[in-house]
Design an enzyme around this catalytic site. Sequence first.
Site, PDB file in Angstrom:
ATOM      1  N   ALA A  49       0.867  -1.172   0.000  1.00 10.02           N
ATOM      2  CA  ALA A  49       0.000   0.000   0.000  1.00 10.02           C
ATOM      3  C   ALA A  49       0.909   1.228   0.000  1.00 10.02           C
ATOM      4  O   ALA A  49       2.089   1.144   0.372  1.00 10.02           O
ATOM      5  CB  ALA A  49      -0.898  -0.014   1.231  1.00 10.02           C
ATOM      6  N   GLY A  79       0.677  -4.962   0.955  1.00 13.80           N
ATOM      7  CA  GLY A  79      -0.532  -5.018   0.133  1.00 13.80           C
ATOM      8  C   GLY A  79      -0.319  -5.733  -1.195  1.00 13.80           C
ATOM      9  O   GLY A  79      -1.284  -6.227  -1.790  1.00 13.80           O
ATOM     10  N   GLU A 124      -0.732  -9.249  -0.422  1.00 16.24           N
ATOM     11  CA  GLU A 124      -2.151  -9.435  -0.098  1.00 16.24           C
ATOM     12  C   GLU A 124      -3.030  -9.475  -1.353  1.00 16.24           C
ATOM     13  O   GLU A 124      -3.958 -10.274  -1.445  1.00 16.24           O
ATOM     14  CB  GLU A 124      -2.614  -8.324   0.855  1.00 16.24           C
ATOM     15  CG  GLU A 124      -1.996  -8.472   2.244  1.00 16.24           C
ATOM     16  CD  GLU A 124      -2.274  -7.280   3.150  1.00 16.24           C
ATOM     17  OE1 GLU A 124      -1.815  -6.159   2.817  1.00 16.24           O
ATOM     18  OE2 GLU A 124      -2.937  -7.452   4.178  1.00 16.24           O
ATOM     19  N   GLU A 139       4.692  -5.150   7.433  1.00 17.31           N
ATOM     20  CA  GLU A 139       3.913  -4.123   8.137  1.00 17.31           C
ATOM     21  C   GLU A 139       4.345  -3.894   9.582  1.00 17.31           C
ATOM     22  O   GLU A 139       4.380  -2.751  10.050  1.00 17.31           O
ATOM     23  CB  GLU A 139       2.418  -4.480   8.108  1.00 17.31           C
ATOM     24  CG  GLU A 139       1.741  -4.235   6.769  1.00 17.31           C
ATOM     25  CD  GLU A 139       1.804  -5.438   5.849  1.00 17.31           C
ATOM     26  OE1 GLU A 139       2.595  -6.373   6.114  1.00 17.31           O
ATOM     27  OE2 GLU A 139       1.058  -5.452   4.858  1.00 17.31           O
TER      28      GLU A 139
END
Length: 267
Positions: free
Chosen positions: A73, A118, A121, A141
């Site tokens: 992200a 992300g 993910e 993260e």
Amino acid sequence: MGTYQNLKLEVEDEIAVLYISRPAALNALNSETLDELKDVLTEIEGRDDVKVVILTGGPDKKDNPYKSFVAGADIAEMVNFTAAEARAFGEKASVPFFLLNNMRQVTIAAVNGFALGGGCEIAMACDIRIAADNATFGQPETGLGIIPGFGGTQRLARLVGMGRAKEMIFTCDSIDAEEAYRIGLVNHVVAKEELLDSAKAMAKKIISKGSYAVSLAKAAINNGYDMDIKNAVEMEANLFGVACSTADKKEGMSAFLERRAADLKDF
Ligand code: CO8
């Protein structure tokens, strides 16, 4: 087909190749990209001329196509998030992520480099993952003081088991493509130059089967995964009944009995 700032879509032979393309940020997912992903996947789901979606990363700013799938992200966007904004960002992502997971077309992540945070993910939200031999997977993260927030704590444990998921998330250690294959995070590892061709070859094989049957099988696997086995098998029996009502079932079985190739058309 809409126009997108951060995506590129190519459709040929019933295969959509969808590139996430933010060269300046190694294809990191920001709000705009998540909105665009929602729009393009919604549109693709309504198209009968697309039966498989291959999700991959565009080149970096030096035009290297193997540098990054998605580097996570967008940290620059997240740095000042309040708790409420962070939750809204997670909810924004869950729409396209669940589309990848549940849409009637099959989704294949072709992982061409970094798949971090992300990025790992979104690859996990796809039905199938094929990794280039230079791909790197990780959930960094906790090193940033956050936790995976696009489903990573859930999907990683489901794919590779709780112990391995906890190790990756607690240590932030990245793994290479071979290790990802060994633990079941990816289905195949191929030479990076062959990544898209390999994904397309798998897509073609899937498209040669009954597409409606494939979409029913996908729904059966997804829906049954979190059910108890008795209800799951009953749900499967119901979808089996639906499959038996199709023209493809009549054609597929007749073709077998008549020793000829089946001409399957339903979608
Ligand atoms: N966000 C924003 N920008 C990024 C990101 C990112 N995730 N990753 C890379 N970039 C940018 C860099 O800032 C750099 O920009 P610039 O050239 O303007 O300085 C450019 O991309 C190129 O990156 P590098 O120069 O760092 O390239 P390197 O080859 O040196 O390193 C790495 C590549 C190792 C991939 C490195 O860029 C890196 O570590 N990136 C961050 C990886 C990361 O930590 N990802 C996880 C982010 S957190 C996350 O994904 C949480 C998801 C859930 C959110 C849920 C919210 C509810």
